[in-house]
Design an enzyme around this catalytic site. Structure first.
Site, PDB file in Angstrom:
ATOM      1  N   ASN A   1       0.864  -1.183   0.000  1.00 55.79           N
ATOM      2  CA  ASN A   1       0.000   0.000   0.000  1.00 55.79           C
ATOM      3  C   ASN A   1       0.900   1.233   0.000  1.00 55.79           C
ATOM      4  O   ASN A   1       1.503   1.564   1.016  1.00 55.79           O
ATOM      5  CB  ASN A   1      -0.884  -0.050   1.260  1.00 55.79           C
ATOM      6  CG  ASN A   1      -1.717   1.205   1.435  1.00 55.79           C
ATOM      7  OD1 ASN A   1      -1.774   2.059   0.547  1.00 55.79           O
ATOM      8  ND2 ASN A   1      -2.363   1.326   2.579  1.00 55.79           N
ATOM      9  N   TRP A   2       0.978   1.885  -1.154  1.00 56.81           N
ATOM     10  CA  TRP A   2       1.915   3.016  -1.284  1.00 56.81           C
ATOM     11  C   TRP A   2       1.345   4.314  -0.718  1.00 56.81           C
ATOM     12  O   TRP A   2       2.034   5.334  -0.702  1.00 56.81           O
ATOM     13  CB  TRP A   2       2.318   3.190  -2.752  1.00 56.81           C
ATOM     14  CG  TRP A   2       3.179   2.074  -3.268  1.00 56.81           C
ATOM     15  CD1 TRP A   2       3.816   1.121  -2.517  1.00 56.81           C
ATOM     16  CD2 TRP A   2       3.526   1.796  -4.633  1.00 56.81           C
ATOM     17  NE1 TRP A   2       4.523   0.273  -3.334  1.00 56.81           N
ATOM     18  CE2 TRP A   2       4.367   0.660  -4.641  1.00 56.81           C
ATOM     19  CE3 TRP A   2       3.202   2.395  -5.851  1.00 56.81           C
ATOM     20  CZ2 TRP A   2       4.894   0.117  -5.818  1.00 56.81           C
ATOM     21  CZ3 TRP A   2       3.725   1.849  -7.022  1.00 56.81           C
ATOM     22  CH2 TRP A   2       4.564   0.727  -7.007  1.00 56.81           C
ATOM     23  N   LYS A   3       0.096   4.319  -0.353  1.00 59.70           N
ATOM     24  CA  LYS A   3      -0.542   5.493   0.275  1.00 59.70           C
ATOM     25  C   LYS A   3      -0.319   6.763  -0.568  1.00 59.70           C
ATOM     26  O   LYS A   3      -0.233   6.687  -1.785  1.00 59.70           O
ATOM     27  CB  LYS A   3      -0.052   5.659   1.709  1.00 59.70           C
ATOM     28  CG  LYS A   3      -0.181   4.365   2.530  1.00 59.70           C
ATOM     29  CD  LYS A   3       0.020   4.586   3.991  1.00 59.70           C
ATOM     30  CE  LYS A   3       0.001   3.245   4.700  1.00 59.70           C
ATOM     31  NZ  LYS A   3      -0.042   3.345   6.135  1.00 59.70           N
TER      32      LYS A   3
ATOM     33  N   HIS B   1      -9.502   0.445   5.170  1.00 57.32           N
ATOM     34  CA  HIS B   1      -8.203   0.709   5.809  1.00 57.32           C
ATOM     35  C   HIS B   1      -8.437   1.628   7.010  1.00 57.32           C
ATOM     36  O   HIS B   1      -9.279   2.530   6.961  1.00 57.32           O
ATOM     37  CB  HIS B   1      -7.245   1.364   4.806  1.00 57.32           C
ATOM     38  CG  HIS B   1      -5.837   1.392   5.326  1.00 57.32           C
ATOM     39  ND1 HIS B   1      -5.415   2.337   6.228  1.00 57.32           N
ATOM     40  CD2 HIS B   1      -4.789   0.570   5.117  1.00 57.32           C
ATOM     41  CE1 HIS B   1      -4.135   2.099   6.533  1.00 57.32           C
ATOM     42  NE2 HIS B   1      -3.737   1.023   5.857  1.00 57.32           N
TER      43      HIS B   1
ATOM     44  N   GLU C   1      -6.899   4.078   8.099  1.00 54.05           N
ATOM     45  CA  GLU C   1      -6.747   5.522   7.854  1.00 54.05           C
ATOM     46  C   GLU C   1      -8.009   6.096   7.212  1.00 54.05           C
ATOM     47  O   GLU C   1      -8.369   7.253   7.456  1.00 54.05           O
ATOM     48  CB  GLU C   1      -5.496   5.763   6.986  1.00 54.05           C
ATOM     49  CG  GLU C   1      -4.234   5.523   7.812  1.00 54.05           C
ATOM     50  CD  GLU C   1      -3.020   5.093   7.013  1.00 54.05           C
ATOM     51  OE1 GLU C   1      -3.025   5.224   5.769  1.00 54.05           O
ATOM     52  OE2 GLU C   1      -2.062   4.607   7.644  1.00 54.05           O
TER      53      GLU C   1
ATOM     54  N   GLU D   1      -5.331  -5.763  10.511  1.00 54.02           N
ATOM     55  CA  GLU D   1      -4.355  -4.701  10.718  1.00 54.02           C
ATOM     56  C   GLU D   1      -4.652  -3.996  12.043  1.00 54.02           C
ATOM     57  O   GLU D   1      -5.459  -3.043  12.075  1.00 54.02           O
ATOM     58  CB  GLU D   1      -4.434  -3.677   9.583  1.00 54.02           C
ATOM     59  CG  GLU D   1      -4.090  -4.231   8.226  1.00 54.02           C
ATOM     60  CD  GLU D   1      -3.470  -3.155   7.331  1.00 54.02           C
ATOM     61  OE1 GLU D   1      -2.365  -3.378   6.868  1.00 54.02           O
ATOM     62  OE2 GLU D   1      -4.087  -2.096   7.150  1.00 54.02           O
TER      63      GLU D   1
ATOM     64  N   GLY E   1       2.313   1.610  10.921  1.00 51.27           N
ATOM     65  CA  GLY E   1       3.243   2.738  10.816  1.00 51.27           C
ATOM     66  C   GLY E   1       3.898   3.125  12.116  1.00 51.27           C
ATOM     67  O   GLY E   1       4.502   4.197  12.209  1.00 51.27           O
TER      68      GLY E   1
ATOM     69  N   SER F   1       3.450  -2.752  10.429  1.00 48.31           N
ATOM     70  CA  SER F   1       4.904  -2.739  10.642  1.00 48.31           C
ATOM     71  C   SER F   1       5.586  -4.057  10.289  1.00 48.31           C
ATOM     72  O   SER F   1       6.496  -4.493  10.985  1.00 48.31           O
ATOM     73  CB  SER F   1       5.222  -2.302  12.079  1.00 48.31           C
ATOM     74  OG  SER F   1       4.751  -0.983  12.304  1.00 48.31           O
TER      75      SER F   1
ATOM     76  N   GLY G   1       2.820  -1.373   4.382  1.00 51.24           N
ATOM     77  CA  GLY G   1       2.806   0.064   4.136  1.00 51.24           C
ATOM     78  C   GLY G   1       4.226   0.584   3.922  1.00 51.24           C
ATOM     79  O   GLY G   1       4.773   0.533   2.827  1.00 51.24           O
ATOM     80  N   GLY G   2       4.848   1.062   4.997  1.00 53.01           N
ATOM     81  CA  GLY G   2       6.164   1.706   4.907  1.00 53.01           C
ATOM     82  C   GLY G   2       7.190   0.894   4.133  1.00 53.01           C
ATOM     83  O   GLY G   2       7.884   1.434   3.250  1.00 53.01           O
TER      84      GLY G   2
HETATM   85  C1  PEP Z   1      -0.762  -0.205   6.195  1.00 56.58           C
HETATM   86  O1  PEP Z   1      -0.816   1.001   6.019  1.00 56.58           O
HETATM   87  O2  PEP Z   1      -1.660  -0.934   5.778  1.00 56.58           O
HETATM   88  C2  PEP Z   1       0.382  -0.747   6.907  1.00 56.58           C
HETATM   89  C3  PEP Z   1       0.344  -1.982   7.283  1.00 56.58           C
HETATM   90  O3  PEP Z   1       1.421   0.139   7.145  1.00 56.58           O
HETATM   91  P1  PEP Z   1       2.840  -0.234   7.825  1.00 56.58           P
HETATM   92  O4  PEP Z   1       3.363  -1.478   7.151  1.00 56.58           O
HETATM   93  O5  PEP Z   1       3.705   0.952   7.549  1.00 56.58           O
HETATM   94  O6  PEP Z   1       2.592  -0.448   9.271  1.00 56.58           O
END
Ligand code: PEP
Length: 250
Positions: A9-11, A94, A96, A166, A172, A211, A232-233
């Site tokens: 997920n490049w956000k 998600h 967010e 999640e 994050g 993470s 994500g990151g």
């Molecule tokens: C996400 O945004 O779905 C996610 C899992 O982010 P991260 O890997 O950065 O925790």
């Protein structure tokens, strides 16, 4: 039995040039792995990324879509429009979106339905906050997130869907659920779906997100009910993302 899936997920990141370079690098590093890999750029980058990946073994997804199919909904993007662009999957629910854009369980269920109606696969996110976990209400929270979709679409809809557990406190933050903590929730989620259909539950892929890094991926993916990750990151770095994909390939 269940093919592992790793989705990035490049956000809200990247430029036209940088996302195409990232997609190319991920496709070269992961294209031969015996897993499904998926990257989810911002809407406006989807066409460029689909173009660069034509013929390569890396799928493209979207990060969200409208809960409506068409009409006077300024700024929205429908699942059908995304299907025409060439995406295979759409993330819905998600944390967010739930936290910053008021996506309720009911709206997430409507988005889930739109995605399936467009012939695409929803990647349906569920998760509890730190406060909810501390209060011991994890199952209640993710159970109501799950049941809102089942109430609208039926358990049969889980046949063409992917779940992503999640925990909000792990996204994050650098805090990861331990493999045992994640497995416990994944097993419970699968049992909830099995109450409606054991066959669908057995084939349902449940990803873990929060993470995930190259250093912890293999341990998480070794758990029986963890079928891959939503990243994500670490998905913004081709080397890290491909290391996570290799961990999922075993
Ligand atoms: C996400 O945004 O779905 C996610 C899992 O982010 P991260 O890997 O950065 O925790």
């Amino acid at each position: 039995m269940r093919q592992p899936l790793v989705a990035g997920n490049w956000k809200l990141n990247g430029s036209r040039t940088s996302v195409v370079e990232l997609a190319d690098a991920v496709a070269s590093a992961c294209g031969n792995l015996p897993i499904e890999t998926l990257v989810c750029p911002a809407f406006v980058h989807i066409a460029d990324v689909c173009g660069t990946l034509d013929g390569q073994n890396l799928r493209v997804g979207a990060q969200d879509c409208s809960d409506q199919s068409s009409g006077a909904y300024t700024g929205e993007v429908s699942a059908q429009m995304l299907a025409e662009m060439g995406v295979s999957s759409v993330i819905v629910g998600h944390s967010e979106r739930r936290q910053f854009y008021a996506d309720s369980n009911e709206r997430v269920a409507a988005k889930f339905e739109q995605v399936q109606s467009a012939g695409l696969t929803p990647i349906f996110c569920l998760g509890e906050s730190a406060e909810e976990r501390e209060a011991g209400t994890t199952r209640e929270v993710i159970g109501s997130q799950l049941q809102a979709v089942i109430a609208r679409c039926g358990v049969v809809a889980m046949k063409n869907a992917v779940l992503a557990y999640e925990p909000v406190w792990a996204i994050g933050t650098g805090l990861t659920a331990s493999p045992e903590e994640a497995q416990e929730v994944h097993r419970w989620l699968r049992a909830e779906v099995a109450a409606g259909s054991a066959e669908i539950a057995a084939g349902l892929r449940i990803l873990y997100g929060g993470s995930v890094k190259p250093a912890n991926a293999a341990q998480l993916f070794a758990e029986a009910d963890i079928d891959g990750g939503l990243i994500g990151g670490a998905a913004l770095d081709a080397a890290d993302f491909s290391a996570i994909c290799r961990a999922a390939a075993g």
